[in-house]
Write a protein that holds these residues in place. Sequence first.
Motif, mmCIF file in Angstrom:
data_model
loop_
_atom_site.group_PDB
_atom_site.id
_atom_site.type_symbol
_atom_site.label_atom_id
_atom_site.label_comp_id
_atom_site.label_asym_id
_atom_site.label_seq_id
_atom_site.Cartn_x
_atom_site.Cartn_y
_atom_site.Cartn_z
ATOM 1 N N TYR A 83 5.192 0.159 4.819
ATOM 2 C CA TYR A 83 4.253 0.674 5.531
ATOM 3 C C TYR A 83 4.308 -0.247 6.951
ATOM 4 O O TYR A 83 4.927 -1.285 6.942
ATOM 5 C CB TYR A 83 2.907 0.167 5.166
ATOM 6 N N CYS A 84 3.452 0.185 8.045
ATOM 7 C CA CYS A 84 3.616 -0.701 9.140
ATOM 8 C C CYS A 84 2.115 -0.955 9.657
ATOM 9 O O CYS A 84 1.335 -0.336 9.627
ATOM 10 C CB CYS A 84 4.487 -0.321 10.227
ATOM 11 N N VAL A 85 1.967 -2.270 10.346
ATOM 12 C CA VAL A 85 0.604 -2.760 10.744
ATOM 13 C C VAL A 85 0.882 -3.313 12.131
ATOM 14 O O VAL A 85 1.951 -3.785 12.593
ATOM 15 C CB VAL A 85 0.012 -3.912 9.960
ATOM 16 N N GLY B 57 -12.105 -1.803 15.375
ATOM 17 C CA GLY B 57 -12.091 -3.153 14.418
ATOM 18 C C GLY B 57 -11.918 -2.419 12.871
ATOM 19 O O GLY B 57 -11.528 -3.092 12.181
ATOM 20 N N ARG B 58 -12.433 -1.447 12.660
ATOM 21 C CA ARG B 58 -12.606 -0.640 11.311
ATOM 22 C C ARG B 58 -11.449 0.259 11.116
ATOM 23 O O ARG B 58 -11.188 1.086 10.201
ATOM 24 C CB ARG B 58 -13.963 -0.008 11.049
ATOM 25 N N ARG B 59 -10.652 0.660 12.237
ATOM 26 C CA ARG B 59 -9.498 1.258 12.200
ATOM 27 C C ARG B 59 -8.213 0.608 12.481
ATOM 28 O O ARG B 59 -7.591 0.300 11.391
ATOM 29 C CB ARG B 59 -9.511 2.466 12.908
ATOM 30 N N LEU B 60 -7.781 0.305 13.746
ATOM 31 C CA LEU B 60 -6.351 -0.446 13.900
ATOM 32 C C LEU B 60 -5.423 0.140 12.919
ATOM 33 O O LEU B 60 -4.653 -0.531 12.524
ATOM 34 C CB LEU B 60 -6.533 -2.004 13.967
ATOM 35 N N HIS B 61 -5.191 1.412 13.175
ATOM 36 C CA HIS B 61 -4.542 2.225 11.981
ATOM 37 C C HIS B 61 -3.040 1.876 12.267
ATOM 38 O O HIS B 61 -2.407 1.845 13.206
ATOM 39 C CB HIS B 61 -4.569 3.685 12.166
ATOM 40 N N GLY B 62 -2.255 1.655 11.120
ATOM 41 C CA GLY B 62 -0.867 1.699 11.075
ATOM 42 C C GLY B 62 -0.690 2.898 10.174
ATOM 43 O O GLY B 62 -1.256 3.795 9.973
ATOM 44 N N TYR B 63 0.307 2.695 9.578
ATOM 45 C CA TYR B 63 0.696 4.084 8.518
ATOM 46 C C TYR B 63 1.646 3.750 7.518
ATOM 47 O O TYR B 63 2.564 2.601 7.328
ATOM 48 C CB TYR B 63 1.466 5.194 9.395
ATOM 49 N N THR B 64 1.649 4.342 6.433
ATOM 50 C CA THR B 64 2.504 4.333 5.209
ATOM 51 C C THR B 64 3.515 5.350 5.375
ATOM 52 O O THR B 64 3.315 6.442 5.690
ATOM 53 C CB THR B 64 1.902 4.389 3.733
ATOM 54 N N TRP C 110 4.427 -4.283 16.396
ATOM 55 C CA TRP C 110 4.116 -3.405 14.982
ATOM 56 C C TRP C 110 5.104 -4.590 14.303
ATOM 57 O O TRP C 110 5.898 -5.161 14.538
ATOM 58 C CB TRP C 110 4.986 -2.372 15.121
ATOM 59 N N LYS C 111 4.336 -4.748 12.723
ATOM 60 C CA LYS C 111 5.242 -5.309 11.853
ATOM 61 C C LYS C 111 5.497 -4.171 10.699
ATOM 62 O O LYS C 111 4.503 -3.739 10.238
ATOM 63 C CB LYS C 111 4.217 -6.547 11.077
ATOM 64 N N SER C 112 6.441 -4.293 10.027
ATOM 65 C CA SER C 112 7.221 -3.285 9.078
ATOM 66 C C SER C 112 7.119 -4.091 7.994
ATOM 67 O O SER C 112 7.586 -5.299 7.884
ATOM 68 C CB SER C 112 8.078 -2.571 9.423
#
Length: 498
Positions: free
Chosen positions: A140-142, A122-129, A479-481
């Motif tokens: 970035y994407c989430v 819950g405190r990560r759910l990493h996407g990236y820039t 994913w959403k960009s």
Amino acid sequence: MSASEVTTTARNYIAGRWTGTADGAVAVLRTPATGAVLGEAPASGAADVDAAVRAARDAWPRWRATPAPRRAEIFYRAAELLVRRKEELARLMTREMGKVLAETRGDVQEAIDMTYFVAGEGRRLHGYTTPSEMPRKTAYCVRQPLGVVGIITPWNFPMAIPSWKIVPALVCGNTVVFKPAPESPLSAAAFVSLLEEAGLPAGVLNLVCGGDEPGRALVEHPEVAMISFTGSTEVGLQVAARCAARGVRVSLEMGGKNAAIVLDDADLALVTDALTWSAFGTTGQRCTACSRIVATPAVRSELVERLADRARRLRVGDGLDAATEMGPLVSEAQRARVEHYVRVGRDEGARVVVGGGRLAPPGLEGGFYYAPTVLDDVRPGMRVAREEIFGPVVGVLEARTLDEAFEVVHGVRYGLSASIFTRDVNAAHRAAEELRTGIVYVNHGTTGAEVHLPFGGTRDTGNGHREGGLQVLDAFTEWKSVYIDYSGRLQRAQIDRD
Ligand code: NAD
């Protein structure tokens, strides 16, 4: 059945309310240890599924908008409740589906591990820039949730498997309709009730009990955005076909026919301990159960003797009794299936070394017991070597070389787990590299996954998704960009290159 015979009743949970079915239909539950009536559960239909899906749909906007770390806090509380209730939940599960207490405690522990592990996400759910190809533009994407997720589970891990699916689906921001197996609604309801107590808002998680009818209705409901299914390959492939027709995502965890390779230099005492556990633990009703042993000629007969000796001495009985090492099968139907396969094996020429028949421990004559069974002289083409039995039956095959052993292991439609016993580092690494299964063990049986590694299988065991590990997040999100242009002018990707 009189009302006094009903000891435990499961209910559906829809929009935050515990309820019966729209038409009042119920199914009677029997405890596998004695065959006695244990309780009853809703036998739901399409109307109940529809009500649950609508509740999940209505709850979604608010849940999706709740920040993921706040969503996850509920699951830390749930994990704490699971720790506190572990013994009570384990006892309920043993009564409901029969496996011994040590294993149902393990089942709850797996739910605890999974709940803590995914709550952390819950405190990560990493996407990236990433840099944009344009100046003054960032990208970035989430991850984003899918919507209403339908979750369909089997009975052999009544709390662990639902936790693998429900917790990540919810932490990722989906809402859920959960359809457990008709053999284990009490454990399912206990898990849902605990999540309610931990603070899940109404409608976020809904429970619909029953068999294939609500399962089908869930798969076909137009407002369900994704199905996560664990069960048999036969049913899973039907579910996949329906999901494909609707164009929705489906994650499948299906059957197995797992094999352990035993080479000349293996430590046979360790092999015997490990494979007794992998073949007969959970009465052989694990997707990762060891169903085939592929041994070299030099060790085969001694290994068969050792395993037969252990199988003969296993204490079979009520899983609630601390002395019991192997419980009953889940149902009379499951026992009949095992009986059928042993008959097929005999007809095909396999030799029953030990077991091969029903058991009726004193005082438990109504229970669904079957003797731990070792089949020798099994050959790769036999049905008992290729089809999932899902009971306490292990077949022993022979292979002269490591390459021949790989060929035998791969000669089935499934690809969940495989193992090798050897002290030869080269052989161990070759097995890790060449076995085409989702899980490989070295000097361990075919069972025993840990929640922080991806879990799943190749070929007809799955469809490429994985549960467990961080990989589970891929099943329950898309994913959403996002591109943010702060140049103040039109910049066309691929075209404006100066
Ligand atoms: P099953 O396929 O009979 O049922 C699984 C679930 O699907 C149940 O909830 C059932 O009610 C539901 N269902 C049945 N027909 C349906 C339909 N037409 N549409 C939608 N849902 C339907 O399996 P089971 O007997 O409950 O479980 C045993 C099987 O599960 C074994 O094959 C085992 O290998 C597999 N399993 C796989 C894993 C894994 O992770 N790979 C884990 C545990 C069990």
